[in-house]
Scaffold this active site. Structure first.
Site, PDB file in Angstrom:
ATOM      1  N   GLY A   1      -5.376  -0.918 -12.373  1.00 45.35           N
ATOM      2  CA  GLY A   1      -4.873  -1.374 -11.073  1.00 45.35           C
ATOM      3  C   GLY A   1      -6.131  -1.354 -10.209  1.00 45.35           C
ATOM      4  N   ALA A   2      -5.719  -2.026  -9.098  1.00 42.43           N
ATOM      5  CA  ALA A   2      -6.855  -2.479  -7.908  1.00 42.43           C
ATOM      6  C   ALA A   2      -6.221  -2.382  -6.577  1.00 42.43           C
ATOM      7  CB  ALA A   2      -7.360  -3.884  -8.384  1.00 42.43           C
TER       8      ALA A   2
ATOM      9  N   LYS B   1      -2.095   2.068   6.806  1.00 48.82           N
ATOM     10  CA  LYS B   1      -3.184   2.768   6.524  1.00 48.82           C
ATOM     11  C   LYS B   1      -4.582   1.838   7.015  1.00 48.82           C
ATOM     12  CE  LYS B   1      -1.908   5.027   2.464  1.00 48.82           C
ATOM     13  NZ  LYS B   1      -2.404   5.556   1.037  1.00 48.82           N
TER      14      LYS B   1
ATOM     15  N   ASP C   1      -6.102  11.089   0.092  1.00 48.11           N
ATOM     16  CA  ASP C   1      -5.944  10.576  -1.047  1.00 48.11           C
ATOM     17  C   ASP C   1      -7.067  11.049  -2.219  1.00 48.11           C
ATOM     18  OD1 ASP C   1      -3.349   9.441  -0.663  1.00 48.11           O
ATOM     19  OD2 ASP C   1      -4.116   7.649  -0.351  1.00 48.11           O
TER      20      ASP C   1
HETATM   21  P1  ATR Z   1      -1.034   0.732  -3.969  1.00 45.04           P
HETATM   22  O1  ATR Z   1      -1.954   0.532  -2.821  1.00 45.04           O
HETATM   23  O2  ATR Z   1      -0.090   1.506  -4.150  1.00 45.04           O
HETATM   24  O3  ATR Z   1      -2.091   0.931  -5.034  1.00 45.04           O
HETATM   25  P2  ATR Z   1      -0.664  -2.217  -4.515  1.00 45.04           P
HETATM   26  O4  ATR Z   1      -1.634  -2.745  -3.503  1.00 45.04           O
HETATM   27  O5  ATR Z   1       0.551  -2.902  -4.283  1.00 45.04           O
HETATM   28  O6  ATR Z   1      -0.007  -0.963  -4.403  1.00 45.04           O
HETATM   29  O7  ATR Z   1      -1.217  -2.195  -6.086  1.00 45.04           O
HETATM   30  C1  ATR Z   1      -0.415  -2.184  -6.866  1.00 45.04           C
HETATM   31  C2  ATR Z   1      -0.946  -2.065  -8.168  1.00 45.04           C
HETATM   32  O8  ATR Z   1      -0.084  -2.414  -9.494  1.00 45.04           O
HETATM   33  C3  ATR Z   1      -1.769  -3.416  -8.307  1.00 45.04           C
HETATM   34  O9  ATR Z   1      -2.939  -3.310  -9.310  1.00 45.04           O
HETATM   35  C4  ATR Z   1      -1.007  -4.626  -8.989  1.00 45.04           C
HETATM   36  O10 ATR Z   1      -1.649  -5.516  -9.883  1.00 45.04           O
HETATM   37  P3  ATR Z   1      -2.127  -6.951  -9.062  1.00 45.04           P
HETATM   38  O11 ATR Z   1      -3.245  -6.740  -8.344  1.00 45.04           O
HETATM   39  O12 ATR Z   1      -2.153  -7.778 -10.136  1.00 45.04           O
HETATM   40  O13 ATR Z   1      -0.774  -7.239  -8.198  1.00 45.04           O
HETATM   41  C5  ATR Z   1      -0.161  -3.825 -10.190  1.00 45.04           C
HETATM   42  N1  ATR Z   1       0.879  -4.274 -10.473  1.00 45.04           N
HETATM   43  C6  ATR Z   1       2.242  -4.416 -10.052  1.00 45.04           C
HETATM   44  N2  ATR Z   1       3.240  -4.854 -10.802  1.00 45.04           N
HETATM   45  C7  ATR Z   1       2.366  -5.163 -11.888  1.00 45.04           C
HETATM   46  C8  ATR Z   1       2.739  -5.653 -13.387  1.00 45.04           C
HETATM   47  N3  ATR Z   1       4.327  -6.130 -13.467  1.00 45.04           N
HETATM   48  N4  ATR Z   1       1.838  -5.598 -14.252  1.00 45.04           N
HETATM   49  C9  ATR Z   1       0.778  -5.188 -14.026  1.00 45.04           C
HETATM   50  N5  ATR Z   1       0.179  -4.750 -12.847  1.00 45.04           N
HETATM   51  C10 ATR Z   1       1.073  -4.552 -11.761  1.00 45.04           C
END
Ligand code: ATR
Length: 291
Positions: free
Chosen positions: A128-129, A67, A103
């Protein structure tokens, strides 16, 4: 006229739902087009963009990890793609590559059409971030909510995302982790909670867990989980039991795909056919995958 070919590129692509949903759209609209998944390793995406320029491909959906490279490779960008720094749809227009990000529109359309929710003046929480959270927070910020709290396991990422949208007038955007009093307090005054983490997703890191303490949910919330498999995640299950309204991720997936279809073809997307195909696919036992 030759059959047109559209594709989704990503790595890994897994069981992407886009080919199923988009092919259903082309068929229902009686367009002579096929839509395929092309797994494309990092570093090979430029070849695909060149194929669009040459007319070998008529348009692309782009997913992780391409992306951002796509954002840099376009001749011009829509406002949505430019504000997110990410492209998920490539259109060939007047000899130029145009990058869009549907999106943002997919999220707002599903929130308004299926959630019957207007964010103006409201308080909200986004969990999430990552890239999905970025689209959600930027989309919300365009609707002038009162406040948005971005809560994420890794505080630094939440802070970075919150900071990237503080220029929006009138909205307070703050950051926290997933277990703070600040999150509990914000949730208690919020009417919208959006989950963009992969917690609760089938095949994800913690499929049986809610990303947030379920006892913090309440009946005045619309809980929108953009995870689409399972259709009722542990978060949505907990939300339903408090009497909260719920919305799953398939609506957003279909509506962002519909926005891509409209850009490529100029035709109104056949939503019924797209939803039927999408529901059938998420109800099957296939493991999850990219959009
Ligand atoms: P996308 O682009 O699809 O949003 P990503 O950048 O991989 O994917 O983001 C995944 C999100 O899920 C992130 O906010 C991640 O938190 P971190 O920034 O701390 O990595 C969150 N996430 C993934 N596994 C997690 C878990 N076991 N507990 C809490 N948050 C989780």
């Amino acid at each position: 006229m030759n059959t047109r070919t559209y594709a989704v590129i990503g790595w890994p692509l897994g069981h992407s739902l886009s080919p199923i949903i988009q092919q259903a759209a082309f068929d229902a609209a009686q367009l002579d087009a096929t839509y395929v998944a092309i797994p494309t390793p990092p570093g090979h995406e430029q070849r695909r963009f060149d194929e669009v320029r040459k007319g070998d491909l008529s348009g692309l959906n782009v997913t992780i990890p391409h992306k951002n490279p796509a954002f840099h490779a376009m001749d011009f960008l829509t406002e949505a793609a430019s504000s997110l720094g990410a492209v998920n749809t490539i259109i060939y227009e007047n000899g130029k590559l145009k990058g869009d990000n549907t999106d943002l529109q997919g999220f707002l359309d599903s929130l308004q059409t299926f959630g019957k929710f207007d964010p103006v003046g409201t308080n909200a929480v986004v969990l999430g971030a990552g890239g999905a959270a970025r689209a959600v927070v930027h989309a919300l910020a365009t609707c002038q909510p009162e406040s948005v709290l971005v809560a994420n396991r890794t505080l630094r990422r939440a802070q970075e995302l919150a900071t990237s949208v503080t220029e929006i007038r009138g909205t307070t955007i703050q950051a926290s982790t997933l277990d703070t009093d600040q999150l509990e307090a914000q949730l208690s005054k919020s009417t919208l909670l959006v989950n963009t983490t992969s917690v609760g997703m089938a095949g994800g890191p913690e499929p049986d867990k809610s990303p947030v303490n379920p006892s913090w949910l309440h009946k005045n919330l619309l809980v929108f989980d953009i995870v689409y498999r399972p259709t009722t995640t542990p978060l949505l299950h907990a939300a339903k039991s408090t009497g909260a309204k719920t919305l799953g991720g398939l609506e957003m997936l279909v509506l962002q795909g519909a926005a891509s279809f409209k850009q490529w073809t100029g035709e109104n997307p056949p939503l019924d056919a797209m939803f039927s195909a999408g529901w059938a696919a998420v109800s099957s036992n296939q493991p999850t995958g990219a959009p």
